[in-house]
Design an enzyme around this catalytic site. Structure first.
Site, PDB file in Angstrom:
ATOM      1  N   ASP A  74     -10.428  16.000  -7.090  1.00 24.04           N
ATOM      2  CA  ASP A  74      -9.433  15.522  -8.041  1.00 24.04           C
ATOM      3  C   ASP A  74     -10.328  14.030  -8.512  1.00 24.04           C
ATOM      4  O   ASP A  74      -9.563  12.934  -8.152  1.00 24.04           O
ATOM      5  CB  ASP A  74      -7.859  15.197  -7.368  1.00 24.04           C
ATOM      6  CG  ASP A  74      -7.039  14.519  -8.406  1.00 24.04           C
ATOM      7  OD1 ASP A  74      -7.335  14.485  -9.310  1.00 24.04           O
ATOM      8  OD2 ASP A  74      -6.093  13.764  -7.897  1.00 24.04           O
ATOM      9  N   ASN A 116      -1.117   7.631  -0.544  1.00 25.20           N
ATOM     10  CA  ASN A 116      -0.273   8.884  -0.374  1.00 25.20           C
ATOM     11  C   ASN A 116      -0.854   9.691   0.422  1.00 25.20           C
ATOM     12  O   ASN A 116      -0.121  10.497   1.245  1.00 25.20           O
ATOM     13  CB  ASN A 116       0.495   9.011  -1.608  1.00 25.20           C
ATOM     14  CG  ASN A 116       1.422  10.307  -1.502  1.00 25.20           C
ATOM     15  OD1 ASN A 116       2.456   9.953  -0.848  1.00 25.20           O
ATOM     16  ND2 ASN A 116       1.061  11.680  -1.928  1.00 25.20           N
ATOM     17  N   ASP A 214      -1.757   3.644  -6.170  1.00 27.24           N
ATOM     18  CA  ASP A 214      -1.866   5.010  -6.685  1.00 27.24           C
ATOM     19  C   ASP A 214      -0.460   5.531  -6.110  1.00 27.24           C
ATOM     20  O   ASP A 214      -0.272   5.657  -4.768  1.00 27.24           O
ATOM     21  CB  ASP A 214      -2.982   5.970  -6.142  1.00 27.24           C
ATOM     22  CG  ASP A 214      -2.999   7.216  -6.678  1.00 27.24           C
ATOM     23  OD1 ASP A 214      -3.106   7.578  -7.918  1.00 27.24           O
ATOM     24  OD2 ASP A 214      -2.996   8.057  -6.127  1.00 27.24           O
ATOM     25  N   TYR A 218       5.840   7.933  -3.318  1.00 29.71           N
ATOM     26  CA  TYR A 218       5.877   9.208  -2.558  1.00 29.71           C
ATOM     27  C   TYR A 218       5.824   9.185  -1.292  1.00 29.71           C
ATOM     28  O   TYR A 218       5.415  10.154  -0.491  1.00 29.71           O
ATOM     29  CB  TYR A 218       4.953  10.298  -3.249  1.00 29.71           C
ATOM     30  CG  TYR A 218       5.076  10.213  -4.849  1.00 29.71           C
ATOM     31  CD1 TYR A 218       6.284  10.594  -5.664  1.00 29.71           C
ATOM     32  CD2 TYR A 218       3.962  10.058  -5.552  1.00 29.71           C
ATOM     33  CE1 TYR A 218       6.320  10.529  -6.820  1.00 29.71           C
ATOM     34  CE2 TYR A 218       4.038  10.293  -7.022  1.00 29.71           C
ATOM     35  CZ  TYR A 218       5.056  10.112  -7.643  1.00 29.71           C
ATOM     36  OH  TYR A 218       4.992  10.179  -8.986  1.00 29.71           O
ATOM     37  N   LEU A 219       5.618   7.950  -0.778  1.00 30.06           N
ATOM     38  CA  LEU A 219       5.210   7.731   0.731  1.00 30.06           C
ATOM     39  C   LEU A 219       6.051   8.344   1.795  1.00 30.06           C
ATOM     40  O   LEU A 219       5.284   9.075   3.035  1.00 30.06           O
ATOM     41  CB  LEU A 219       4.790   6.219   1.100  1.00 30.06           C
ATOM     42  CG  LEU A 219       4.019   5.444   0.117  1.00 30.06           C
ATOM     43  CD1 LEU A 219       3.630   4.135   0.490  1.00 30.06           C
ATOM     44  CD2 LEU A 219       2.727   6.193  -0.316  1.00 30.06           C
ATOM     45  N   GLU A 256       1.271   1.960  -9.765  1.00 31.86           N
ATOM     46  CA  GLU A 256       1.478   3.419 -10.427  1.00 31.86           C
ATOM     47  C   GLU A 256       2.797   3.751  -9.879  1.00 31.86           C
ATOM     48  O   GLU A 256       2.622   4.577  -9.052  1.00 31.86           O
ATOM     49  CB  GLU A 256       0.231   4.203 -10.202  1.00 31.86           C
ATOM     50  CG  GLU A 256       0.515   5.228 -11.124  1.00 31.86           C
ATOM     51  CD  GLU A 256      -0.070   6.572 -10.618  1.00 31.86           C
ATOM     52  OE1 GLU A 256      -0.368   7.460 -11.810  1.00 31.86           O
ATOM     53  OE2 GLU A 256      -0.239   6.794  -9.257  1.00 31.86           O
ATOM     54  N   HIS A 321      -6.696   7.374 -17.683  1.00 30.02           N
ATOM     55  CA  HIS A 321      -7.608   8.401 -17.215  1.00 30.02           C
ATOM     56  C   HIS A 321      -6.680   9.804 -17.131  1.00 30.02           C
ATOM     57  O   HIS A 321      -7.381  10.714 -16.970  1.00 30.02           O
ATOM     58  CB  HIS A 321      -8.286   8.292 -16.110  1.00 30.02           C
ATOM     59  CG  HIS A 321      -7.272   8.021 -14.963  1.00 30.02           C
ATOM     60  ND1 HIS A 321      -6.359   7.014 -14.900  1.00 30.02           N
ATOM     61  CD2 HIS A 321      -7.223   8.709 -13.699  1.00 30.02           C
ATOM     62  CE1 HIS A 321      -5.748   6.961 -13.454  1.00 30.02           C
ATOM     63  NE2 HIS A 321      -6.161   8.223 -13.079  1.00 30.02           N
TER      64      HIS A 321
HETATM   65  C1  GLC Z   1      -2.586   9.372  -9.892  1.00 27.50           C
HETATM   66  C2  GLC Z   1      -3.944   9.454 -10.409  1.00 27.50           C
HETATM   67  C3  GLC Z   1      -4.140  10.769 -10.598  1.00 27.50           C
HETATM   68  C4  GLC Z   1      -4.403  11.693  -9.613  1.00 27.50           C
HETATM   69  C5  GLC Z   1      -3.085  11.532  -8.848  1.00 27.50           C
HETATM   70  C6  GLC Z   1      -3.143  12.165  -7.259  1.00 27.50           C
HETATM   71  O1  GLC Z   1      -1.594   9.913 -10.427  1.00 27.50           O
HETATM   72  O2  GLC Z   1      -3.663   8.619 -11.580  1.00 27.50           O
HETATM   73  O3  GLC Z   1      -5.407  10.887 -11.636  1.00 27.50           O
HETATM   74  O4  GLC Z   1      -4.729  12.769  -9.675  1.00 27.50           O
HETATM   75  O5  GLC Z   1      -2.570  10.187  -8.458  1.00 27.50           O
HETATM   76  O6  GLC Z   1      -3.932  11.255  -6.632  1.00 27.50           O
END
Ligand code: GLC
Length: 556
Positions: A74, A116, A214, A218-219, A256, A321
């Site tokens: 990822d 997470n 990031d 969701y933790l 985020e 991204h």
């Molecule tokens: C966030 C990132 C994404 C990633 C995801 C899982 O949403 O921006 O690119 O795939 O987390 O870590």
């Protein structure tokens, strides 16, 4: 209709806006930026070498996508060691040098902090999967049956069927909100919380200026909930903040949290959680507004936007991204966005659109300028995704989100000046379809052309940074008689900048009620022209298609 929605931000004139309140952030994918050693992969020394370019663009902070060791399933968001740099990208020492170069150029460095989950190749998980009793087993979330937390949505809905995956080694299922190879950490375990805070200190001690956190919502998991935005999660995020606050000046945390406005507010706490959060709901609203030629989507989101505690700010963005996410908007709007911007099925991914800004807008420069005009005049930080400043295209043949992560285009030379490697060795091909070919879209060519988008954007960032009212001031939407024109002021202590945005592809007249500023002279912030002074009646402006004006309302 009450047309006084406020994005309330710190307005106490006695206090200088904090250093992070008005950043112009450049999002860099290090792998894609510049290859310094000819192996076909961008790296930290390559990025360090191009700091001058980033500075000249007017950028004040860079945000680096994950740079840590990872099996790269990822793109580095699957971390196998939180305390090192991926060997493809360089070493910790290269990272220190990058920090020095950036800081010397007046640029802050924000790194991704993936709290997470880990990769399934992280030593913690490799041990944990052996079963209960093995070290680190309790670092992850396990269940004999895949039916716990049934109220939780699946985020990567195109690839994952469940948030649980069977681990044959210990005959248990483990929990994951993203790919199955990214097991979620178990935040109920105090050891996990302690480890993560140590990782935070590790990078802050090295000198990073902050984190883009990031997947912040969701933790923790709790039965009977959506497992998002839980009070326990906020409590831990506040622990990270406490650590960041022990540094001087305090380091910044950017969330985020892809959530609707009502759920976003708690991420700021009472000024004791995040300093910044991406404005996820406003992002699709800008695309809706411009295609519908109607300010209503913007007004609706702004009216629902919570006011922020002192010292907090939004980060405004157009693209990044990931896919252009439509998770947190109404179903009808999502359908409209898909129809409008992702006609072909391969353009869609999960609940989003995997395209770059320019192809998304069909190359419409006026529309793109208007969108940048918006994010540079709305309150908060503005974010630019690498390559968008030179009109880079995308590559839909590449899977997942890889089509928007292709090599940066520096010149007309070999591999667009990204790398000296043989083209087949590049981590991804450079864009070479006729419309977006790097021969026409690269830094060198754009720099040499005075009318290029790159030069236009540099000027706009300069104007934005030069005006103190774009820093930490209040925003107020103004009434106009034309819904195609979105008007607002940025104001502080009697000073005001008027921002007018024509969302339509045709010329539009708009009467704007400016009686509060009677006698003031609207002066164009960009060219300096002065208009007739404001009288008692609403002022009639005529605005070119997809054009925007920034006027200082000057007392003369
Ligand atoms: C966030 C990132 C994404 C990633 C995801 C899982 O949403 O921006 O690119 O795939 O987390 O870590």
């Amino acid at each position: 209709m009450d047309l006084q929605p406020l994005i309330s931000v710190r307005t106490n004139p006695a206090v200088k806006p904090p250093w992070y309140a008005d950043l112009v952030i450049y999002e860099v994918y290090v792998r894609a930026f510049r290859d310094s050693n000819g192996d076909g992969i961008g790296d930290l020394p390559g990025l360090a070498d191009r700091i001058g370019y980033i500075r000249d663009l007017g950028i004040t902070a860079i945000w680096l996508l994950p740079i840590f060791p990872s099996p790269l399933r990822d793109d580095g968001y699957d971390i196998s060691d939180f305390r090192d740099v991926h060997p493809d990208l360089g070493t910790l020492d290269d990272f220190r040098k990058l920090l020095d170069r950036a800081h010397a150029a007046g640029i802050r460095v924000i790194t991704d902090l993936v709290v997470n989950h880990t990769s399934d190749q992280h030593p913690w998980f490799r041990s944990a999967r052996n079963g209960p009793g093995h070290p680190f087993h309790d670092y992850y979330v396990w269940s004999p049956t895949p039916d716990r937390f049934a109220g939780t949505r699946i985020i990567f809905s195109d690839t994952e069927r469940s948030n649980w995956t069977w681990e044959p080694q210990c005959r248990l299922h483990y929990w994951h909100r993203f790919y199955a190879h990214q097991p979620d950490l178990n935040y109920d375990n105090p050891e996990v919380r302690r480890e993560m805070l140590e990782i935070v200190r590790f990078w802050l001690d090295l000198g990073v200026d902050g984190f883009r956190v990031d997947a912040a919502p969701y933790l923790f998991e709790r039965e009977g909930t959506t497992c998002e935005n839980l009070p326990e999660t906020h409590a831990f995020l506040k622990e990270i903040r406490k650590v960041a606050d022990t540094y001087s000046p305090p380091r910044v945390l950017l969330a985020e949290a892809n959530q609707p406005p009502a759920h976003l507010a708690p991420y700021f706490g009472s000024g004791d959680e995040f300093h910044l959060a991406f404005h996820f709901p406003l992002m699709p609203a800008m695309f809706l507004a411009i295609h519908r030629e109607d300010s209503k989507p913007l007004l609706e989101v702004l009216q629902a936007t919570p006011s922020l505690p002192d010292g907090c700010q939004w980060a405004m963005f157009l693209r990044n991204h990931d896919e252009l996410t439509l998770e947190s908007i109404a179903e009808a709007d999502r359908a409209y966005m898909f129809d409008t911007y992702a006609g072909a099925k391969e353009m869609r991914l999960n609940l989003g659109i995997r395209r770059r800004l320019w192809p998304l807008m069909q190359g419409g420069r006026r529309q793109i300028e208007l969108l940048y005009g918006l994010i540079l005049s709305l309150p908060g930080c503005a974010l630019l995704y690498y390559g968008d400043e030179i009109g880079m295209g995308d590559d839909l043949r590449l899977g997942d989100r890889n089509g928007v992560r292709t090599p940066m285009q520096w010149s007309t030379g070999l591999n667009a000046g990204f790398s000296e490697a043989a083209p087949e060795r590049l981590y991804a091909p450079v864009i070479s379809d006729p419309e977006y070919h790097y021969a026409g879209r690269n830094v060198d060519s754009h720099e040499r052309t005075p009318t290029s988008f790159l030069n236009w954007l540099r000027r706009m960032i300069k104007v934005h940074r030069a005006d103190p009212l774009f820093r930490g001031s209040k925003m107020r939407v103004l009434y106009t008689d034309n819904p195609k024109v979105f008007a607002f002021v940025r104001e502080r202590e009697g000073q005001a900048v008027l921002c007018l945005n024509n969302l339509s592809r045709y010329i539009q007249p708009a009467r704007v009620d400016l009686h509060e500023w009677r006698g003031r002279v609207p002066v164009d912030l960009i060219g300096g022209a002065a208009l007739p002074s404001v009288g008692n009646d609403p002022v009639l402006f005529t605005i070119a298609p997809h054009y925007f004006y920034w006027f200082r309302l000057e007392q003369r």
